[in-house]
Design a protein around this motif. Structure first.
Motif, PDB file in Angstrom:
ATOM      1  N   LEU A   1       0.790  -1.292  -0.091  1.00  0.00           N
ATOM      2  CA  LEU A   1       0.139   0.045  -0.054  1.00  0.00           C
ATOM      3  C   LEU A   1       0.903   1.235   0.113  1.00  0.00           C
ATOM      4  N   VAL A   2       1.875   1.230   0.792  1.00  0.00           N
ATOM      5  CA  VAL A   2       2.915   2.356   0.856  1.00  0.00           C
ATOM      6  C   VAL A   2       3.455   2.639  -0.334  1.00  0.00           C
ATOM      7  N   LEU A   3       3.775   1.627  -1.122  1.00  0.00           N
ATOM      8  CA  LEU A   3       4.490   1.539  -2.465  1.00  0.00           C
ATOM      9  C   LEU A   3       3.758   2.154  -3.508  1.00  0.00           C
ATOM     10  N   VAL A   4       2.514   1.638  -3.567  1.00  0.00           N
ATOM     11  CA  VAL A   4       1.296   2.143  -4.502  1.00  0.00           C
ATOM     12  C   VAL A   4       1.180   3.606  -4.178  1.00  0.00           C
ATOM     13  N   GLY A   5       0.851   3.993  -2.723  1.00  0.00           N
ATOM     14  CA  GLY A   5       0.683   5.559  -2.508  1.00  0.00           C
ATOM     15  C   GLY A   5       1.760   6.354  -2.935  1.00  0.00           C
ATOM     16  N   GLU A   6       2.902   5.651  -2.873  1.00  0.00           N
ATOM     17  CA  GLU A   6       3.888   6.796  -3.155  1.00  0.00           C
ATOM     18  C   GLU A   6       4.141   6.850  -4.692  1.00  0.00           C
ATOM     19  N   ILE A   7       3.812   5.817  -5.564  1.00  0.00           N
ATOM     20  CA  ILE A   7       3.615   6.209  -6.947  1.00  0.00           C
ATOM     21  C   ILE A   7       2.503   6.981  -7.253  1.00  0.00           C
ATOM     22  N   LEU A   8       1.346   7.107  -6.593  1.00  0.00           N
ATOM     23  CA  LEU A   8       0.373   7.680  -6.988  1.00  0.00           C
ATOM     24  C   LEU A   8       0.462   9.190  -6.497  1.00  0.00           C
ATOM     25  N   LEU A   9       1.015   9.534  -5.430  1.00  0.00           N
ATOM     26  CA  LEU A   9       1.217  10.921  -4.980  1.00  0.00           C
ATOM     27  C   LEU A   9       2.130  11.709  -5.922  1.00  0.00           C
ATOM     28  N   ASN A  10       1.813  12.988  -5.948  1.00  0.00           N
ATOM     29  CA  ASN A  10       2.681  13.929  -6.584  1.00  0.00           C
ATOM     30  C   ASN A  10       3.758  14.289  -5.740  1.00  0.00           C
ATOM     31  N   LYS A  11       4.819  14.585  -6.503  1.00  0.00           N
ATOM     32  CA  LYS A  11       6.162  14.907  -6.093  1.00  0.00           C
ATOM     33  C   LYS A  11       6.135  15.807  -4.723  1.00  0.00           C
ATOM     34  N   ASP A  12       5.410  16.845  -4.782  1.00  0.00           N
ATOM     35  CA  ASP A  12       5.192  17.918  -3.814  1.00  0.00           C
ATOM     36  C   ASP A  12       4.180  17.600  -2.611  1.00  0.00           C
ATOM     37  N   SER A  13       3.456  16.794  -2.917  1.00  0.00           N
ATOM     38  CA  SER A  13       2.431  16.226  -1.967  1.00  0.00           C
ATOM     39  C   SER A  13       3.034  15.671  -0.534  1.00  0.00           C
ATOM     40  N   SER A  14       2.171  15.799   0.373  1.00  0.00           N
ATOM     41  CA  SER A  14       2.596  15.186   1.881  1.00  0.00           C
ATOM     42  C   SER A  14       2.455  13.900   1.959  1.00  0.00           C
ATOM     43  N   ARG A  15       3.433  13.297   2.382  1.00  0.00           N
ATOM     44  CA  ARG A  15       3.410  11.923   2.773  1.00  0.00           C
ATOM     45  C   ARG A  15       2.633  11.525   4.079  1.00  0.00           C
ATOM     46  N   PHE A  16       2.068  12.401   4.701  1.00  0.00           N
ATOM     47  CA  PHE A  16       1.578  11.964   5.950  1.00  0.00           C
ATOM     48  C   PHE A  16       0.440  10.883   5.939  1.00  0.00           C
ATOM     49  N   VAL A  17      -0.271  10.674   4.809  1.00  0.00           N
ATOM     50  CA  VAL A  17      -1.164   9.644   4.644  1.00  0.00           C
ATOM     51  C   VAL A  17      -0.246   8.039   4.579  1.00  0.00           C
ATOM     52  N   LEU A  18       0.766   8.442   4.077  1.00  0.00           N
ATOM     53  CA  LEU A  18       1.741   7.158   4.040  1.00  0.00           C
ATOM     54  C   LEU A  18       2.233   6.749   5.486  1.00  0.00           C
ATOM     55  N   GLY A  19       2.433   7.771   6.283  1.00  0.00           N
ATOM     56  CA  GLY A  19       2.826   7.445   7.652  1.00  0.00           C
ATOM     57  C   GLY A  19       1.919   7.116   8.246  1.00  0.00           C
ATOM     58  N   PHE A  20       0.568   7.270   8.401  1.00  0.00           N
ATOM     59  CA  PHE A  20      -0.537   6.882   8.745  1.00  0.00           C
ATOM     60  C   PHE A  20      -1.105   5.708   8.506  1.00  0.00           C
ATOM     61  N   ILE A  21      -0.995   5.019   7.330  1.00  0.00           N
ATOM     62  CA  ILE A  21      -0.854   3.826   6.723  1.00  0.00           C
ATOM     63  C   ILE A  21       0.001   2.946   7.367  1.00  0.00           C
ATOM     64  N   SER A  22       1.202   3.263   7.555  1.00  0.00           N
ATOM     65  CA  SER A  22       2.346   2.666   8.132  1.00  0.00           C
ATOM     66  C   SER A  22       1.904   2.173   9.627  1.00  0.00           C
ATOM     67  N   ILE A  23       1.343   3.218  10.486  1.00  0.00           N
ATOM     68  CA  ILE A  23       1.137   3.048  11.738  1.00  0.00           C
ATOM     69  C   ILE A  23       0.095   2.153  11.921  1.00  0.00           C
ATOM     70  N   LEU A  24      -1.098   2.422  11.067  1.00  0.00           N
ATOM     71  CA  LEU A  24      -2.054   1.491  11.183  1.00  0.00           C
ATOM     72  C   LEU A  24      -1.729  -0.174  10.879  1.00  0.00           C
ATOM     73  N   THR A  25      -0.814  -0.321   9.840  1.00  0.00           N
ATOM     74  CA  THR A  25      -0.311  -1.396   9.592  1.00  0.00           C
ATOM     75  C   THR A  25       0.453  -2.176  10.770  1.00  0.00           C
ATOM     76  N   VAL A  26       1.423  -1.354  11.306  1.00  0.00           N
ATOM     77  CA  VAL A  26       2.168  -1.861  12.517  1.00  0.00           C
ATOM     78  C   VAL A  26       1.134  -2.271  13.540  1.00  0.00           C
ATOM     79  N   ILE A  27       0.168  -1.365  13.877  1.00  0.00           N
ATOM     80  CA  ILE A  27      -0.852  -1.627  15.145  1.00  0.00           C
ATOM     81  C   ILE A  27      -1.523  -2.940  14.648  1.00  0.00           C
ATOM     82  N   ALA A  28      -2.055  -3.183  13.441  1.00  0.00           N
ATOM     83  CA  ALA A  28      -2.708  -4.279  13.167  1.00  0.00           C
ATOM     84  C   ALA A  28      -1.933  -5.613  13.257  1.00  0.00           C
ATOM     85  N   SER A  29      -0.676  -5.262  12.818  1.00  0.00           N
ATOM     86  CA  SER A  29       0.255  -6.496  13.057  1.00  0.00           C
ATOM     87  C   SER A  29       0.330  -7.045  14.361  1.00  0.00           C
TER      88      SER A  29
END
Length: 482
Positions: A20-48
């Motif tokens: 999901l993080v890899l796909v998100g990085e591909i879809l996001l614009n270069k200047d866009s915030s990566r906050f959503v990727l960090g949020f996905i990562s935190i949810l992933t670790v909590i779920a694990s």
């Protein structure tokens, strides 16, 4: 098949999160915030982590014994997950989090650490270790605009590659002597090889293993990389290396040594070779780490040498565990893992506030009490815990290790631990004195980022909780693992 997926659910969730993080990085614009990727990562670790807890007392044995998970292993996985979660939260306040691959690499490193803990076969152990190591190499060099970061990454890759070569070469000796890569059952074959006059090959394989293991846990004399890498890496990556990577390295050492030498026929090797070698490494780590830390002014380098000293303390618990194989020895090591995780994560969080993107120097602590009494108090608590002062988690951790060492008649080792702990008081209290009694022209401090505040609060509460209520924590751990 469905049952296997459920049993591997913590690892599968991390894989999905990485995708999901890899796909998100591909879809996001270069200047866009990566906050959503960090949020996905935190949810992933909590779920694990939740799926690890849901497995409860279930014993998992997959791939013909190559992947094992029980309550003891899952207790270690929870530590790795908590450590990574704290690093991810802390990352929102750091510039490096603007890159999506940063989160991907952290999740990949955690996946490597978790599969490493469950691996019971040489090939899967090595592959898991390399997944953790390769991700760490790239993370250290994420700040490409800083020469010191690139230099640290280069040194880490060179030293890491050499240690992996030694490790793999050593494993090849054990495979050649036994004809199998599975730790289960390898001990009996090693015993036969040893009594058939193949002891020289066994000793050579052990030497190579010790070199590889020594590097992974940053123990003397294989510690050369640690100060430069700690100083050059982004603060969050340094915290990850100091906490998650170090714990995984010790579990890797335990997995190898306890898996290779449980046989009664190999007791002479354990008592005449393995334990004496670990004794020397532990004593050197405690002495060199704490003595060299006395002369450090850069705070990251100081904590690097401090971590080398702590590696020596942890090795004391490892030796006790190899000699006694009692649960009390494991509890002492586990408790120290927890105490070290909390204090180190909290200390690096405060360094992030004080230094921002600069290299933190001791002078930056001057007058911190006047600028921010709260930060000064928190850092004091973390330093006291690392020093092993009563009413902190670090004191209970060191005390349980000392009791275990005395119980196994490791008097010289326990004495060295006490002596070097006293030595460590000098540089820890020097930092405390700098905060409270040294004047500084600076009267203001940047506002603490919310994510940094969360990490500091969690680690502060945990340090006090594990220091004040050790019996409750140990009883809970004992009931879960029993």
């Amino acid at each position: 098949m469905n049952e296997m997926i459920m049993q591997l659910s913590p690892e599968w969730i991390l894989l999905v999160g990485i995708a999901l993080v890899l796909v998100g990085e591909i879809l996001l614009n270069k200047d866009s915030s990566r906050f959503v990727l960090g949020f996905i990562s935190i949810l992933t670790v909590i779920a694990s982590g939740l799926f690890v807890l849901l497995q409860d007392r279930e014993v998992i044995n997959l791939f013909s014994g190559s992947f094992i998970s029980d309550t003891t292993i899952r207790s270690i996985k929870i530590l790795l997950i908590v450590g990574t979660l704290l690093v991810l939260i802390l990352s929102f306040a750091e510039k490096v989090s603007a890159k999506g691959e940063y989160y991907l690499l952290l999740l990949a490193a955690l996946l490597g650490a978790m599969t490493l803990v469950s691996s019971s076969e040489l090939i899967s152990l090595f592959v898991s270790l390399e997944l953790l190591s390769l991700s760490s190499y790239v993370l250290v060099g994420m700040q490409r605009d800083r020469m010191i970061s690139s230099e640290a990454a280069w040194k880490y890759v060179v030293y890491g590659g050499a240690s992996s070569a030694f490790l793999l070469y050593g494993m090849s000796f054990f495979y050649g002597l036994t004809g199998t890569t599975k730790l289960v059952g390898m001990s009996d074959s090693l015993s036969i090889a040893y009594h058939n006059e193949h002891g020289l090959l066994l000793y050579l394989g052990l030497v190579l293993l010790f070199i590889g293991i020594g590097f992974k846990i940053a123990a003397v004399p294989f510690h050369m990389w640690a100060p430069d890498v700690y100083q050059g890496a982004p603060t969050t990556v340094t915290a990850f290396l100091a906490v998650v990577s170090k714990i995984a390295g010790f579990v890797f050492a335990l997995r190898l040594l306890s898996g290779l030498f449980p046989s009664d026929g190999l007791k002479p090797i354990v008592h005449m070779v393995v334990v004496p070698a670990l004794l020397v490494i532990a004593m050197l780590s405690m002495i060199v780490g704490n003595v060299v830390a006395l002369k450090q002014s850069n705070l990251k380098r100081l904590l690097a040498y401090s971590s080398i000293g702590h590696a020596g303390y942890m090795l004391v618990a490892v030796i006790s565990l190899l000699l006694s194989k009692e649960k009390e020895a494991f509890f002492s090591l586990y408790y120290y893992f927890v105490a070290y995780l909390l204090a180190s994560a909290g200390a690096f969080a405060i360094l992030q506030v004080i230094a921002k993107e600069r290299s933190p120097d001791q002078k930056m602590l001057s007058g911190l009490y006047k600028r921010s009494p709260w930060l000064a108090f928190c850092l004091t608590v973390f330093l006291l815990s690392l020093a092993g002062i009563p009413f902190t988690a670090g004191f209970i951790g060191k005390f349980t290790i000392l009791i275990s060492a005395f119980g196994n008649s490791l008097f010289w080792l326990a004495g060295t631990m006490l002596l070097t702990t006293v030595i460590s008081y000098y540089y820890y209290f020097r930092l405390i004195r700098q905060m409270y009694w040294q004047d500084d022209d600076k009267v203001s401090l940047d506002k603490i980022h919310w994510s940094t505040g969360i990490v500091i609060a969690i680690t502060l509460i945990g340090t006090f909780l594990f220091g004040i209520m050790p019996s409750f924590v140990l009883q809970s751990l004992s009931a879960w693992i029993a």
